[in-house]
Design an enzyme around this catalytic site. Structure first.
Site, PDB file in Angstrom:
ATOM      1  N   ILE A  88       0.859  -1.182   0.000  1.00 37.14           N
ATOM      2  CA  ILE A  88       0.000   0.000   0.000  1.00 37.14           C
ATOM      3  C   ILE A  88       0.892   1.227   0.000  1.00 37.14           C
ATOM      4  O   ILE A  88       1.831   1.318   0.796  1.00 37.14           O
ATOM      5  CB  ILE A  88      -0.938   0.035   1.229  1.00 37.14           C
ATOM      6  CG1 ILE A  88      -1.956  -1.114   1.171  1.00 37.14           C
ATOM      7  CG2 ILE A  88      -1.676   1.367   1.316  1.00 37.14           C
ATOM      8  CD1 ILE A  88      -2.919  -1.138   2.333  1.00 37.14           C
ATOM      9  N   ARG A 174     -10.129   9.148  -8.354  1.00 39.89           N
ATOM     10  CA  ARG A 174     -10.596   8.830  -7.003  1.00 39.89           C
ATOM     11  C   ARG A 174     -11.124  10.105  -6.359  1.00 39.89           C
ATOM     12  O   ARG A 174     -10.364  10.974  -5.956  1.00 39.89           O
ATOM     13  CB  ARG A 174      -9.458   8.228  -6.185  1.00 39.89           C
ATOM     14  CG  ARG A 174      -8.872   6.979  -6.852  1.00 39.89           C
ATOM     15  CD  ARG A 174      -7.541   6.573  -6.268  1.00 39.89           C
ATOM     16  NE  ARG A 174      -6.897   5.553  -7.098  1.00 39.89           N
ATOM     17  CZ  ARG A 174      -5.629   5.201  -6.977  1.00 39.89           C
ATOM     18  NH1 ARG A 174      -4.853   5.766  -6.056  1.00 39.89           N
ATOM     19  NH2 ARG A 174      -5.123   4.277  -7.770  1.00 39.89           N
ATOM     20  N   HIS A 285      -6.623  -3.707  -8.050  1.00 39.44           N
ATOM     21  CA  HIS A 285      -6.011  -2.589  -7.323  1.00 39.44           C
ATOM     22  C   HIS A 285      -6.940  -2.085  -6.220  1.00 39.44           C
ATOM     23  O   HIS A 285      -7.036  -0.883  -5.959  1.00 39.44           O
ATOM     24  CB  HIS A 285      -5.665  -1.449  -8.290  1.00 39.44           C
ATOM     25  CG  HIS A 285      -4.456  -0.660  -7.878  1.00 39.44           C
ATOM     26  ND1 HIS A 285      -3.200  -0.909  -8.350  1.00 39.44           N
ATOM     27  CD2 HIS A 285      -4.313   0.375  -7.013  1.00 39.44           C
ATOM     28  CE1 HIS A 285      -2.334  -0.058  -7.815  1.00 39.44           C
ATOM     29  NE2 HIS A 285      -2.996   0.736  -6.995  1.00 39.44           N
TER      30      HIS A 285
END
Length: 388
Positions: A88, A174, A285
């Site tokens: 991450i 996002r 992902h």
């Protein structure tokens, strides 16, 4: 009589949901949103978890089973449990010193921890705290010079497995990151500062460990970059699609196990086999790249059902696993190994230095109970308990 194993962990937090609730209270909202969010409307993010519910398992209560063995052999190494910790980015932003906390616990439990190129600890530091057991995920750089130097550093620390990320031809859209200012170029606004102020433990830990940065990439950055310049550096350094030729070049240099992460289709699986990859991690992902795609577990079911693929390459899964039951479901439909990212960050966010050890032990306990309930002795027996 079979021997029973007792797993000790904090009984206040027996599930990922419990850890998530606690972590949300301790991590500033902008950092938690970065961890939690997906792309666009976050539909695929939800599918990753929800699609596990359709996988059903059957017990055989009158079957006589011996001791339970959860160990798995992968790329010549035996791991004590059949799961690992996913890479991450910006882990130290979500919880200070998170990469080291996770890498140390993974080494203690003898499971793989994977460091991201854009995490907040360096290759060398993680190799040191993990006793050389940590894997590494490569965001493929635009320049071959930088790629080759990172591979040299990985060889120097004897990294056991290289994971090449192939599913980021562009950064996903996002919305949470755009609102919080954590898209590229990143920026801290007054709202983020106020959110940090109501999380005192996070703030104190950040002061102790320093402002997080892309530690592995520091040797390649000019000193004193401001946030705008950092964004320009990241876009310049990692803009470019990974293709077969680029993977071939890495395969020529890297002689250890090579894994491609982000494979979801027959076309990419066939290409992975042709270039000599040792394994793939089926992943979307974490629902952060394409909202109109299918869940990771559905992609895995299709790929793992092909016996030709199973004979030639290790097929692993990342995405949507939230319990030991989900781990069992993944193995039942053909996964060879499984990775989880967000659950371990929830654990560290909730419990700090103890969170990684807690979360690993919790998953072991949950998987062990499932194997007891189904009367299984080892992981390879899960496919026989799938209700098709």
């Amino acid at each position: 009589m079979s021997k029973k194993i007792v797993f000790k962990y904090n009984s206040k937090y027996p599930s990922v949901a419990d850890l998530k609730r606690k972590a949300k209270c301790r991590i500033p909202k902008f950092a938690f949103d970065y961890l939690e969010g997906g792309c666009n409307e976050e539909l695929n993010l939800a599918r990753n978890e929800n699609d596990f519910d359709d996988i059903l398992l059957k017990p055989q209560y009158l079957h006589v089973a011996g001791d339970i063995d959860m160990s798995v052999n992968l790329f010549g190494r035996t791991y004590s449990a059949p799961f690992g910790i996913s890479p991450i980015g910006l882990q130290g932003l979500m919880w200070p010193n998170a990469p080291e906390i996770l890498a140390k616990a993974a080494a203690k439990h003898d499971i793989p921890y994977t460091l991201s190129t854009v995490s907040t600890s360096s290759i060398e530091r993680i190799a040191d705290v993990s006793d050389g057991k940590a894997w590494f995920q490569l965001y493929h750089p635009t320049e071959d010079r930088l790629r080759d130097d990172i591979l040299r550093r990985l060889k120097d620390v004897e990294c056991p497995v290289l994971v090449v990320l192939v599913d980021v031809p562009s950064f996903g859209l996002r919305y949470r990151e755009i609102k919080s200012g954590l898209s590229m170029p990143p920026k801290m606004n007054i709202q983020n500062v106020l959110q940090a102020m109501v999380c005192p433990t996070w703030g104190i830990k950040t002061l102790q460990h320093g402002i997080p940065s892309f530690a592995t990439l520091k040797p390649y950055m000019e000193k004193g970059l401001d946030l705008t310049q950092l964004g320009q550096f990241m876009n310049k350094t990692f803009t470019g699609k990974v293709n077969v030729e680029k993977v071939k070049a890495i395969r020529d240099i890297w002689k250890g196990p090579l894994v491609l992460k982000g494979v979801t289709t027959d076309e990419d699986m066939q290409a992975a086999i042709e270039v000599g990859a040792d394994g793939v991690i089926v992943s979307n992902h974490g629902g952060r790249q394409i909202d109109a795609g299918e869940s990771s577990i559905h992609s895995l079911i299709k790929l793992a059902s092909n016996p030709i693929y199973k004979e030639k390459i290790k097929i692993m899964l990342d995405g949507g696993i939230r319990s030991g039951v989900d781990l069992g479901r993944a193995y039942a439909v053909g996964s060879d190994f499984n990775f989880m990212g967000r659950p371990f960050m929830y654990g560290v966010g909730a419990l700090g230095d103890e969170g990684a050890d807690h979360t690993i032990t919790m998953f072991k306990a949950q998987l062990y109970q499932v194997m007891q309930q189904l009367t299984l002795e080892n992981i390879t027996q899960f496919p026989g308990r799938l209700i098709k």
